[in-house]
Design a protein around this motif. Structure first.
Motif, PDB file in Angstrom:
ATOM      1  N   LYS A 182      38.565 -40.490  80.095  1.00  0.00           N
ATOM      2  CA  LYS A 182      39.982 -40.138  80.099  1.00  0.00           C
ATOM      3  C   LYS A 182      40.214 -41.437  79.280  1.00  0.00           C
ATOM      4  O   LYS A 182      40.765 -41.263  77.799  1.00  0.00           O
ATOM      5  CB  LYS A 182      40.637 -41.448  81.041  1.00  0.00           C
ATOM      6  CG  LYS A 182      41.750 -42.541  81.370  1.00  0.00           C
ATOM      7  CD  LYS A 182      43.036 -41.070  81.124  1.00  0.00           C
ATOM      8  CE  LYS A 182      44.254 -42.400  81.165  1.00  0.00           C
ATOM      9  NZ  LYS A 182      45.363 -40.991  80.593  1.00  0.00           N
ATOM     10  N   ALA A 183      38.932 -42.020  78.648  1.00  0.00           N
ATOM     11  CA  ALA A 183      38.798 -43.006  77.004  1.00  0.00           C
ATOM     12  C   ALA A 183      39.422 -41.720  75.400  1.00  0.00           C
ATOM     13  O   ALA A 183      39.543 -41.474  75.005  1.00  0.00           O
ATOM     14  CB  ALA A 183      37.688 -43.820  77.335  1.00  0.00           C
ATOM     15  N   LEU A 184      38.459 -40.417  76.098  1.00  0.00           N
ATOM     16  CA  LEU A 184      38.158 -40.069  75.175  1.00  0.00           C
ATOM     17  C   LEU A 184      39.819 -39.303  74.929  1.00  0.00           C
ATOM     18  O   LEU A 184      40.435 -38.785  73.874  1.00  0.00           O
ATOM     19  CB  LEU A 184      37.855 -38.744  75.377  1.00  0.00           C
ATOM     20  CG  LEU A 184      37.193 -37.271  74.564  1.00  0.00           C
ATOM     21  CD1 LEU A 184      37.346 -38.151  72.782  1.00  0.00           C
ATOM     22  CD2 LEU A 184      35.840 -36.649  74.909  1.00  0.00           C
ATOM     23  N   LEU A 185      39.891 -38.458  75.544  1.00  0.00           N
ATOM     24  CA  LEU A 185      41.567 -37.932  76.005  1.00  0.00           C
ATOM     25  C   LEU A 185      42.634 -38.515  75.083  1.00  0.00           C
ATOM     26  O   LEU A 185      44.130 -38.427  74.754  1.00  0.00           O
ATOM     27  CB  LEU A 185      41.578 -37.248  77.475  1.00  0.00           C
ATOM     28  CG  LEU A 185      40.556 -35.997  77.309  1.00  0.00           C
ATOM     29  CD1 LEU A 185      41.408 -35.793  79.167  1.00  0.00           C
ATOM     30  CD2 LEU A 185      40.875 -34.992  76.596  1.00  0.00           C
ATOM     31  N   ASP A 186      42.235 -39.859  75.718  1.00  0.00           N
ATOM     32  CA  ASP A 186      43.683 -40.997  75.309  1.00  0.00           C
ATOM     33  C   ASP A 186      43.916 -41.243  73.402  1.00  0.00           C
ATOM     34  O   ASP A 186      44.187 -41.657  72.742  1.00  0.00           O
ATOM     35  CB  ASP A 186      43.227 -41.984  76.044  1.00  0.00           C
ATOM     36  CG  ASP A 186      43.672 -42.462  77.268  1.00  0.00           C
ATOM     37  OD1 ASP A 186      44.597 -41.450  77.982  1.00  0.00           O
ATOM     38  OD2 ASP A 186      43.877 -43.651  78.080  1.00  0.00           O
ATOM     39  N   LYS A 187      42.761 -40.667  73.113  1.00  0.00           N
ATOM     40  CA  LYS A 187      42.153 -41.272  71.664  1.00  0.00           C
ATOM     41  C   LYS A 187      42.653 -39.746  70.763  1.00  0.00           C
ATOM     42  O   LYS A 187      42.773 -39.771  69.820  1.00  0.00           O
ATOM     43  CB  LYS A 187      40.885 -41.728  71.178  1.00  0.00           C
ATOM     44  CG  LYS A 187      40.791 -43.030  71.896  1.00  0.00           C
ATOM     45  CD  LYS A 187      39.368 -43.348  71.978  1.00  0.00           C
ATOM     46  CE  LYS A 187      39.642 -44.900  72.442  1.00  0.00           C
ATOM     47  NZ  LYS A 187      38.070 -45.467  72.494  1.00  0.00           N
ATOM     48  N   VAL A 188      41.578 -38.925  71.312  1.00  0.00           N
ATOM     49  CA  VAL A 188      41.185 -36.994  70.524  1.00  0.00           C
ATOM     50  C   VAL A 188      42.386 -35.965  72.230  1.00  0.00           C
ATOM     51  O   VAL A 188      41.187 -35.817  72.939  1.00  0.00           O
ATOM     52  CB  VAL A 188      40.106 -37.096  70.483  1.00  0.00           C
ATOM     53  CG1 VAL A 188      39.847 -35.590  70.217  1.00  0.00           C
ATOM     54  CG2 VAL A 188      39.594 -37.860  69.903  1.00  0.00           C
ATOM     55  N   PRO A 189      43.702 -35.782  71.807  1.00  0.00           N
ATOM     56  CA  PRO A 189      43.757 -35.270  73.214  1.00  0.00           C
ATOM     57  C   PRO A 189      43.347 -33.820  72.725  1.00  0.00           C
ATOM     58  O   PRO A 189      43.623 -33.050  74.121  1.00  0.00           O
ATOM     59  CB  PRO A 189      46.009 -34.423  73.105  1.00  0.00           C
ATOM     60  CG  PRO A 189      46.243 -36.133  71.742  1.00  0.00           C
ATOM     61  CD  PRO A 189      44.613 -36.121  71.209  1.00  0.00           C
TER      62      PRO A 189
END
Length: 161
Positions: free
Chosen positions: A109-116
């Motif tokens: 989730k943290a990754l996808l919030d920054k790099v979709p």
């Protein structure tokens, strides 16, 4: 007394400021998705998001979360209405024993919030701190890619005429 914003809601914390955030989440606030694994920040079972960054809650004193935003798996959706990442993990059957999955999902989730839009290589790199012994790694990758596509599709649909 400390206050943290937990899944969008301010919460007063009675625990000692040096108490690990994981213990506060589980014992004081009754949230049990983040798991105690190693207690050393080496397995990732306790991963939560603090102001957008994935952290090990077992080694983070709650005082470091004071006046900050903490997001746990419980903040992503419910059993009745799972969030996109939760739904993707369900659809891909990405859990076997399930012990590591909450931490994996929070780091994703943290990754996808920054790099979709993410590559499998980036997902692997980002999830490296989180251990899984069950062997569902390929399903986890597929679930994260599915969630990224679902979020991108819903965002596009939200702005389409």
């Amino acid at each position: 007394m400390l206050t943290i914003t937990l899944n969008g809601t301010p919460r007063d914390i009675r625990s000692s400021p040096d108490t690990p955030l994981l213990y506060v989440l589980r014992d004081e606030l009754g949230l049990n998705a983040a798991k105690y694994g190693c207690g050393l920040g080496q397995c990732g079972a306790c991963t939560v998001i603090l102001d957008g960054d994935a952290i090990f809650s077992c080694i983070t004193p709650v005082m470091l979360a004071a006046d900050r935003e903490v997001t746990t798996l419980e903040g992503l959706g419910t059993v009745e209405h799972p969030g996109p990442l939760q739904k993707a993990f369900i659809d891909e059957q990405a859990a076997q024993c399930g012990y590591c999955i909450p931490g994996m999902m929070m780091r994703a989730k943290a990754l996808l919030d920054k790099v979709p839009v993410v590559s499998d290589a980036l997902i692997r790199e980002e999830l490296q701190p989180n251990l899984c012994r069950c062997g569902t790694h390929m399903r986890i990758l597929r679930a994260i890619q599915r969630a990224a596509k679902a979020v991108a599709t819903s965002t596009t649909a939200d702005v389409a005429p």
